[in-house]
Motif scaffolding. Structure first.
Motif, mmCIF file in Angstrom:
data_model
loop_
_atom_site.group_PDB
_atom_site.id
_atom_site.type_symbol
_atom_site.label_atom_id
_atom_site.label_comp_id
_atom_site.label_asym_id
_atom_site.label_seq_id
_atom_site.Cartn_x
_atom_site.Cartn_y
_atom_site.Cartn_z
ATOM 1 N N GLY A 194 0.833 -1.194 0.000
ATOM 2 C CA GLY A 194 0.000 0.000 0.000
ATOM 3 C C GLY A 194 0.865 1.240 0.000
ATOM 4 O O GLY A 194 2.070 1.173 0.224
ATOM 5 N N LYS A 195 0.225 2.396 -0.205
ATOM 6 C CA LYS A 195 1.005 3.633 -0.264
ATOM 7 C C LYS A 195 1.708 3.930 1.059
ATOM 8 O O LYS A 195 2.748 4.591 1.089
ATOM 9 N N ASP A 196 1.145 3.412 2.164
ATOM 10 C CA ASP A 196 1.769 3.640 3.471
ATOM 11 C C ASP A 196 3.012 2.784 3.674
ATOM 12 O O ASP A 196 3.767 2.999 4.626
ATOM 13 N N ASP A 197 3.219 1.785 2.807
ATOM 14 C CA ASP A 197 4.396 0.928 2.921
ATOM 15 C C ASP A 197 5.588 1.455 2.124
ATOM 16 O O ASP A 197 6.715 1.018 2.317
ATOM 17 N N VAL A 198 5.331 2.390 1.217
ATOM 18 C CA VAL A 198 6.347 2.797 0.255
ATOM 19 C C VAL A 198 7.584 3.364 0.927
ATOM 20 O O VAL A 198 8.726 3.003 0.599
ATOM 21 N N LEU A 199 7.405 4.281 1.873
ATOM 22 C CA LEU A 199 8.555 4.911 2.510
ATOM 23 C C LEU A 199 9.439 3.888 3.214
ATOM 24 O O LEU A 199 10.668 3.960 3.144
ATOM 25 N N ALA A 200 8.820 2.930 3.899
ATOM 26 C CA ALA A 200 9.598 1.916 4.618
ATOM 27 C C ALA A 200 10.402 1.059 3.653
ATOM 28 O O ALA A 200 11.570 0.732 3.903
ATOM 29 N N ILE A 201 9.805 0.706 2.519
ATOM 30 C CA ILE A 201 10.496 -0.127 1.534
ATOM 31 C C ILE A 201 11.659 0.635 0.908
ATOM 32 O O ILE A 201 12.781 0.137 0.812
ATOM 33 N N LEU A 202 11.401 1.865 0.456
ATOM 34 C CA LEU A 202 12.465 2.662 -0.153
ATOM 35 C C LEU A 202 13.561 2.980 0.859
ATOM 36 O O LEU A 202 14.757 2.958 0.521
ATOM 37 N N HIS A 203 13.181 3.257 2.091
ATOM 38 C CA HIS A 203 14.150 3.527 3.154
ATOM 39 C C HIS A 203 15.098 2.343 3.319
ATOM 40 O O HIS A 203 16.313 2.505 3.458
ATOM 41 N N ASN A 204 14.545 1.147 3.263
ATOM 42 C CA ASN A 204 15.346 -0.059 3.470
ATOM 43 C C ASN A 204 16.357 -0.290 2.359
ATOM 44 O O ASN A 204 17.381 -0.937 2.567
ATOM 45 N N HIS A 205 16.091 0.249 1.164
ATOM 46 C CA HIS A 205 16.979 0.031 0.021
ATOM 47 C C HIS A 205 17.814 1.259 -0.331
ATOM 48 O O HIS A 205 18.516 1.265 -1.340
ATOM 49 N N SER A 206 17.738 2.294 0.488
ATOM 50 C CA SER A 206 18.449 3.538 0.196
ATOM 51 C C SER A 206 19.801 3.593 0.900
ATOM 52 O O SER A 206 20.014 2.950 1.932
ATOM 53 N N ASP A 255 28.421 3.422 -4.169
ATOM 54 C CA ASP A 255 27.696 2.497 -5.039
ATOM 55 C C ASP A 255 26.654 3.252 -5.861
ATOM 56 O O ASP A 255 25.639 3.715 -5.328
ATOM 57 N N GLY A 256 26.905 3.374 -7.152
ATOM 58 C CA GLY A 256 25.980 4.097 -8.024
ATOM 59 C C GLY A 256 24.634 3.427 -8.170
ATOM 60 O O GLY A 256 23.652 4.072 -8.556
ATOM 61 N N ASN A 257 24.545 2.131 -7.860
ATOM 62 C CA ASN A 257 23.267 1.427 -7.978
ATOM 63 C C ASN A 257 22.284 1.809 -6.876
ATOM 64 O O ASN A 257 21.114 1.437 -6.933
ATOM 65 N N SER A 258 22.762 2.536 -5.853
ATOM 66 C CA SER A 258 21.880 2.967 -4.761
ATOM 67 C C SER A 258 21.291 4.352 -5.008
ATOM 68 O O SER A 258 20.375 4.774 -4.295
ATOM 69 N N LEU A 259 21.800 5.054 -6.004
ATOM 70 C CA LEU A 259 21.419 6.450 -6.193
ATOM 71 C C LEU A 259 19.940 6.636 -6.488
ATOM 72 O O LEU A 259 19.254 7.424 -5.820
ATOM 73 N N ILE A 260 19.409 5.934 -7.484
ATOM 74 C CA ILE A 260 18.038 6.173 -7.940
ATOM 75 C C ILE A 260 17.046 5.911 -6.817
ATOM 76 O O ILE A 260 16.116 6.694 -6.594
ATOM 77 N N VAL A 261 17.230 4.822 -6.094
ATOM 78 C CA VAL A 261 16.309 4.488 -5.001
ATOM 79 C C VAL A 261 16.378 5.555 -3.911
ATOM 80 O O VAL A 261 15.356 5.955 -3.348
ATOM 81 N N THR A 262 17.586 6.019 -3.605
ATOM 82 C CA THR A 262 17.748 7.034 -2.558
ATOM 83 C C THR A 262 17.078 8.342 -2.954
ATOM 84 O O THR A 262 16.467 9.018 -2.116
ATOM 85 N N LEU A 263 17.180 8.711 -4.224
ATOM 86 C CA LEU A 263 16.480 9.902 -4.696
ATOM 87 C C LEU A 263 14.962 9.696 -4.655
ATOM 88 O O LEU A 263 14.209 10.593 -4.253
ATOM 89 N N ALA A 264 14.513 8.501 -5.058
ATOM 90 C CA ALA A 264 13.078 8.207 -5.045
ATOM 91 C C ALA A 264 12.513 8.267 -3.627
ATOM 92 O O ALA A 264 11.388 8.743 -3.405
#
Length: 412
Positions: A48-60, A147-156
């Motif tokens: 759900g939309k409330d899960d998005v921040l937690a997921i992106l946070h975990n991969h940033s 690590d350049g592979n972390s950039l896009i997720v961190t910006l998102a």
């Protein structure tokens, strides 16, 4: 009893049969559990939309954020320095979209001219004004920031923080592509940044969102990528440039991107792509400056410096020592600018007119640069590198004092 309470936490409709336990929760995925996040497991179709921040946070890579704890001592410009360039950059960010053809600025310059300090200062200014969208500060020596592979997720992650309405669209894409974090940067840019923002622009919620978040003549928001040349893979560096360019050409949201780096050859080559022709604005920080004049005006001890300073002879000596390069003078100026030391005494140390204090390391930045260069040498070149070091290490004993050093001699 305490163990049972912990075990059945958040559970409902519990049935107890002797020593066997089974539980059914009415809302299994209202919020994803921490164990799922830690294991990078995303249940398909359940986000759900409330899960998005937690997921992106975990991969940033959170250590690269503007105000990250790991960067608490990040270099900052003195408020009285770089006033002209900060004003120029601020005006560029805040210009109306219609009046500015370029949405991407490449700020380049040699090591030590203060690119990161300038980006930190600009980011903080934009953050205070509410015009900061996202940023990332690369560092080849810091864990998690190379690590350049972390950039896009961190910006998102930061965009989702600053523009909450896009979270629902990111959630939709994550549900359709649960393996997105293992895919290419191109896919991540499209599904986590471009597509969610453009879907938002296409909805009826867009106009009130613009009024709320982009008031004051629709002032754009700033995205900073600092130290791109410190990303640990040159191919990824070039790829990031192209991804940002393609994103700018598609995004309807008024964003300004600043990429700061050294003018490395592969980056210069990447900017030759025609996609940059209409969107790129270049700013050479190395050419911005009368550095010694700035020291005299803004250094705490500037008014105590002798006049003239530096002398013509001192400048000529510095030019000779730099041998036409830019790394040496940039390093020298960074040392001389130290607010804790007298600039004129620092210059004497550099010119060899005074001994170096035991507590000083005037060439520390240069040492770090060359350590990185030699440690990064390709296996095929290491033999040649060792040969060069051998020349430098030949003892000046009587045996070699009148001998012309040659590769043949070094191989004996």
């Amino acid at each position: 009893m305490q163990a049972e309470t912990t075990f059945f936490n958040h559970a409902s409709n519990v049935v107890v049969n002797g020593g066997s336990f089974s539980a059914v929760s009415k809302q299994l995925h209202t919020h994803l559990g921490s164990s799922a996040l830690q294991n990078n497991y995303i249940p398909p179709g359940k986000i759900g939309k409330d899960d998005v921040l937690a997921i992106l946070h975990n991969h940033s890579a959170l250590a690269g954020l503007l105000d990250a704890k790991e960067r608490f001592d990040a270099p900052k410009c003195d408020p009285s320095t770089r006033i002209g360039i900060i004003k120029k950059l601020t005006n560029w960010v805040e210009s109306e979209s219609q009046s500015l053809p370029s949405s991407l600025l490449w700020l380049h310059g040699p090591a030590g001219v203060g690119k990161s300090a300038l980006m930190q200062q600009l980011g903080l200014i934009m953050q205070e004004k509410g015009n900061h969208a996202a940023s990332f500060f690369f560092s080849r020596t810091a864990v998690g920031r190379s690590d350049g592979n972390s950039l896009i997720v961190t910006l998102a992650y930061q965009l989702a923080m600053n523009f909450p309405p896009i979270r629902a669209h990111i959630a939709s894409n994550l549900n359709k592509n649960p393996g997105i974090f293992s895919l290419s940067n191109k896919v991540k840019m499209q599904l986590l940044v471009v597509d969610p923002i453009d879907k938002l622009c296409a909805t009826s919620f867009w106009k009130p969102f613009i009024r709320e978040h982009f008031s004051r003549l629709q002032i754009p928001r700033l995205v900073i990528v600092d130290g791109l040349d410190e990303c640990d893979n040159q191919d990824i560096q070039s790829d990031i440039l192209l991804l940002v360019a393609h994103a700018i050409s598609k995004l309807r949201l008024p964003l300004r991107f600043i990429i700061a780096s050294r003018p490395e050859a592969h980056l210069l080559s990447s900017f030759n792509n025609s996609i940059f022709d209409k969107i790129l604005y270049r700013l050479n920080l190395g050419a911005d400056a009368k550095e010694f004049k700035e020291i005299r005006l803004n250094h705490p001890l500037g008014r105590h410096l002798p006049d003239p300073w530096p002398t013509t002879a001192q400048i000529s000596t510095l030019v000779m020592k730099s041998s036409g390069g830019f790394v040496y003078p940039a390093t020298v100026l960074k040392y001389i600018k130290s607010p804790y030391l007298r600039p004129d005494e620092c210059l004497k140390v550099i010119l060899g007119l005074s001994s170096t204090p035991s507590s000083d390391c005037p060439y520390a930045q240069l040492d770090d640069l060359y350590s990185h260069i030699f440690n990064s040498a390709h296996e095929a070149h290491k033999t040649s590198v060792k040969l060069i070091f051998s020349v430098l290490a030949v003892p000046s004993t009587q045996q070699y004092s009148k001998t012309i050093i040659s590769p043949a001699l070094l191989n004996t």
